[in-house]
Design a protein around this motif. Structure first.
Motif, PDB file in Angstrom:
ATOM      1  N   ASP A  81      24.749  21.896   5.929  1.00 45.74           N
ATOM      2  CA  ASP A  81      26.118  21.261   5.548  1.00 45.74           C
ATOM      3  C   ASP A  81      26.566  20.280   7.020  1.00 45.74           C
ATOM      4  O   ASP A  81      26.820  19.234   6.886  1.00 45.74           O
ATOM      5  CB  ASP A  81      26.917  22.226   5.333  1.00 45.74           C
ATOM      6  N   ARG A  82      26.304  20.934   8.125  1.00 41.02           N
ATOM      7  CA  ARG A  82      26.792  20.336   9.262  1.00 41.02           C
ATOM      8  C   ARG A  82      26.092  18.911   9.460  1.00 41.02           C
ATOM      9  O   ARG A  82      26.441  17.889   9.813  1.00 41.02           O
ATOM     10  CB  ARG A  82      26.776  21.356  10.458  1.00 41.02           C
ATOM     11  N   ASP A  96      30.386  29.666   9.062  1.00 42.44           N
ATOM     12  CA  ASP A  96      31.290  28.458   9.526  1.00 42.44           C
ATOM     13  C   ASP A  96      31.086  28.345  11.214  1.00 42.44           C
ATOM     14  O   ASP A  96      30.795  27.422  12.069  1.00 42.44           O
ATOM     15  CB  ASP A  96      32.509  28.422   8.960  1.00 42.44           C
ATOM     16  N   SER A 148      27.765  27.457  12.572  1.00 38.87           N
ATOM     17  CA  SER A 148      27.418  26.111  12.556  1.00 38.87           C
ATOM     18  C   SER A 148      28.031  25.103  13.424  1.00 38.87           C
ATOM     19  O   SER A 148      27.580  24.240  13.827  1.00 38.87           O
ATOM     20  CB  SER A 148      27.801  25.645  11.034  1.00 38.87           C
ATOM     21  N   VAL A 149      29.148  25.505  14.102  1.00 38.48           N
ATOM     22  CA  VAL A 149      29.778  24.808  15.131  1.00 38.48           C
ATOM     23  C   VAL A 149      29.395  25.188  16.515  1.00 38.48           C
ATOM     24  O   VAL A 149      29.836  24.200  17.537  1.00 38.48           O
ATOM     25  CB  VAL A 149      31.384  24.809  14.906  1.00 38.48           C
ATOM     26  N   LEU A 205      24.737  25.384   8.387  1.00 35.74           N
ATOM     27  CA  LEU A 205      24.158  24.459   9.316  1.00 35.74           C
ATOM     28  C   LEU A 205      23.415  23.034   8.814  1.00 35.74           C
ATOM     29  O   LEU A 205      23.609  21.866   9.344  1.00 35.74           O
ATOM     30  CB  LEU A 205      22.805  25.006  10.046  1.00 35.74           C
ATOM     31  N   TYR A 233      29.415  14.255  17.345  1.00 37.24           N
ATOM     32  CA  TYR A 233      29.914  15.076  16.417  1.00 37.24           C
ATOM     33  C   TYR A 233      29.998  16.617  16.451  1.00 37.24           C
ATOM     34  O   TYR A 233      30.960  17.343  16.165  1.00 37.24           O
ATOM     35  CB  TYR A 233      29.098  14.513  15.145  1.00 37.24           C
ATOM     36  N   LEU A 234      28.831  16.975  16.793  1.00 39.16           N
ATOM     37  CA  LEU A 234      28.718  18.645  17.035  1.00 39.16           C
ATOM     38  C   LEU A 234      29.796  19.065  18.091  1.00 39.16           C
ATOM     39  O   LEU A 234      30.455  20.204  18.028  1.00 39.16           O
ATOM     40  CB  LEU A 234      27.256  18.885  17.461  1.00 39.16           C
ATOM     41  N   GLY A 266      33.366  18.749  16.844  1.00 35.89           N
ATOM     42  CA  GLY A 266      33.686  20.054  16.224  1.00 35.89           C
ATOM     43  C   GLY A 266      33.492  21.407  16.740  1.00 35.89           C
ATOM     44  O   GLY A 266      34.653  22.013  16.379  1.00 35.89           O
ATOM     45  N   MET A 320      26.840  16.286   7.043  1.00 35.08           N
ATOM     46  CA  MET A 320      28.201  15.488   7.586  1.00 35.08           C
ATOM     47  C   MET A 320      27.921  14.441   8.564  1.00 35.08           C
ATOM     48  O   MET A 320      28.417  13.578   8.442  1.00 35.08           O
ATOM     49  CB  MET A 320      29.141  16.697   8.252  1.00 35.08           C
ATOM     50  N   GLU A 360      28.076  17.116  -0.258  1.00 36.45           N
ATOM     51  CA  GLU A 360      28.455  17.899   0.783  1.00 36.45           C
ATOM     52  C   GLU A 360      29.633  18.971   0.348  1.00 36.45           C
ATOM     53  O   GLU A 360      29.540  19.966   0.884  1.00 36.45           O
ATOM     54  CB  GLU A 360      29.088  17.010   1.991  1.00 36.45           C
TER      55      GLU A 360
END
Length: 357
Positions: free
Chosen positions: A53-54, A297, A300-301, A51, A81-82, A85, A57, A221
């Protein structure tokens, strides 16, 4: 329509074939027991890193977006962005999420090409930055006498192409060349859109500090997936060292970018199993690590699903066609951005009839 469907079907077939092959190479029951034994507390730390990392970004892309469209607030950009993704997971094309992000943020402000330029710069800086951990991985592999075959020249060639793609469009000579080539079709809609994109991207020529800052953030990142994999390895108690992951994770990500599978499934797992096997790691352990690492991963999306409405209800603001490289302020004023200045200086300015694209 047939070609995209055929490409999608081929990717699915490659994914299934690789996953079946990996399942045949390992004992599935042992694999399930290994994954089920994950320490929940340590795995939550891996999720938190994913999270973070997101968030990183988003933070490294936003300064690039501000150069193009200063009126877009951080929270609005983060939502797009979210959401994009999350959508990218469901779309057959890897560029689908980026296209949705550009449209979601740019269409209301008649600045789709300007937002697209910020996304292109972000992607290219990320590609160049990914060369740092890949080169470190290759150096460590050579030091450990790990044979990697064609990966070294392949990685160097990819890094060179990414660097050229990042730098060359910033050249005034390249910008003039593109405008000259498109001058024959000046009245065409697609040509006008491409000229706008070129003008917008060239704006970063006047912001080297922003490019340097985002480049450094991109390098940082690139290390986050390694930390996530390390925490996952610890949660599974696999005994895989950080040095092994410094080699395996960057090279796995590099190989998984090949557009031959859906979301890299099968390719990523196969690369991880192969590279870690060179260190003597059993295939079942490497596959358990790769599969379990997908959980952070995915988590996080998932927040992007909360903002799906941002992509599903994109509408242009009525009566507000905006010149290239500009976006309306809340009060209606038009700020001067770098792309707007470059577009004004260009001898092949975009016709007003196409500036609301």
């Amino acid at each position: 329509m047939r070609r995209p469907k055929l490409a999608w079907l081929l990717k699915v077939l490659v994914m299934v074939a690789l996953l079946v092959l990996l399942a045949w190479l390992v004992d599935v029951r042992t694999l399930i027991r290994t994954v089920a034994s994950a320490n929940a507390g340590i795995l939550l730390v891996a999720v938190a890193l994913a999270l973070a990392d997101r968030a990183l970004m988003i933070a490294k892309w936003y300064p690039l977006l501000q150069v193009q469209v200063p009126s877009i607030p951080l929270w609005r950009a983060a939502r797009a962005y979210l959401a994009a993704g999350f959508a990218a997971v469901l779309l057959p094309a890897s560029l689908g999420g980026d296209v949705l992000r550009a449209v979601a943020l740019g269409r209301r402000r008649a600045a789709v090409m300007e937002v697209s330029a910020s996304i292109a710069a972000e992607r290219l800086l990320g590609a160049v930055a990914s060369g740092v951990p890949v080169l470190i991985a290759l150096i460590l592999a050579v030091h450990s006498a790990i044979p990697l075959g064609l990966l070294l020249p392949w990685a160097l060639a990819a890094l060179g192409l990414a660097l050229a793609a990042l730098v060359l469009p910033l050249s005034a000579r390249v910008q003039r060349l593109v405008h000259g080539l498109l001058g024959v079709r000046r009245g065409g809609k697609w040509a006008a859109m491409l000229r706008r994109f070129v003008n917008a991207y060239a704006a970063y020529r006047s912001t080297p500090g922003t490019l340097a800052l985002v480049g450094i953030a991109s390098v940082l990142e690139q290390g986050m997936p390694i930390l996530v994999a390390w925490m996952v390895s610890r949660s599974l108690d696999l005994g895989i060292s950080l040095e092994m992951l410094l080699v395996a994770v960057p090279l796995t990500i590099f190989v998984a970018r090949l557009p031959v599978s859906v979301a890299g499934l099968g390719v990523s797992e196969g690369a991880m199993v192969y590279i870690l096997s060179l260190f003597g790691v059993p295939p079942v352990d490497a596959l358990a690590l790769s599969l379990t690492s997908r959980a952070p991963d995915i988590v996080s999306v998932l927040p992007g699903a909360l903002f799906w409405h941002d992509l599903a209800s994109v509408r242009r603001e009525r009566g507000k066609a905006v010149p290239a490289g500009r976006a309306p302020e809340p009060g209606g004023a038009l700020p001067a951005s770098g792309s707007a200045r470059l577009a004004a200086e260009s001898p092949t300015d975009v016709p007003s009839s196409h500036r609301a694209t």
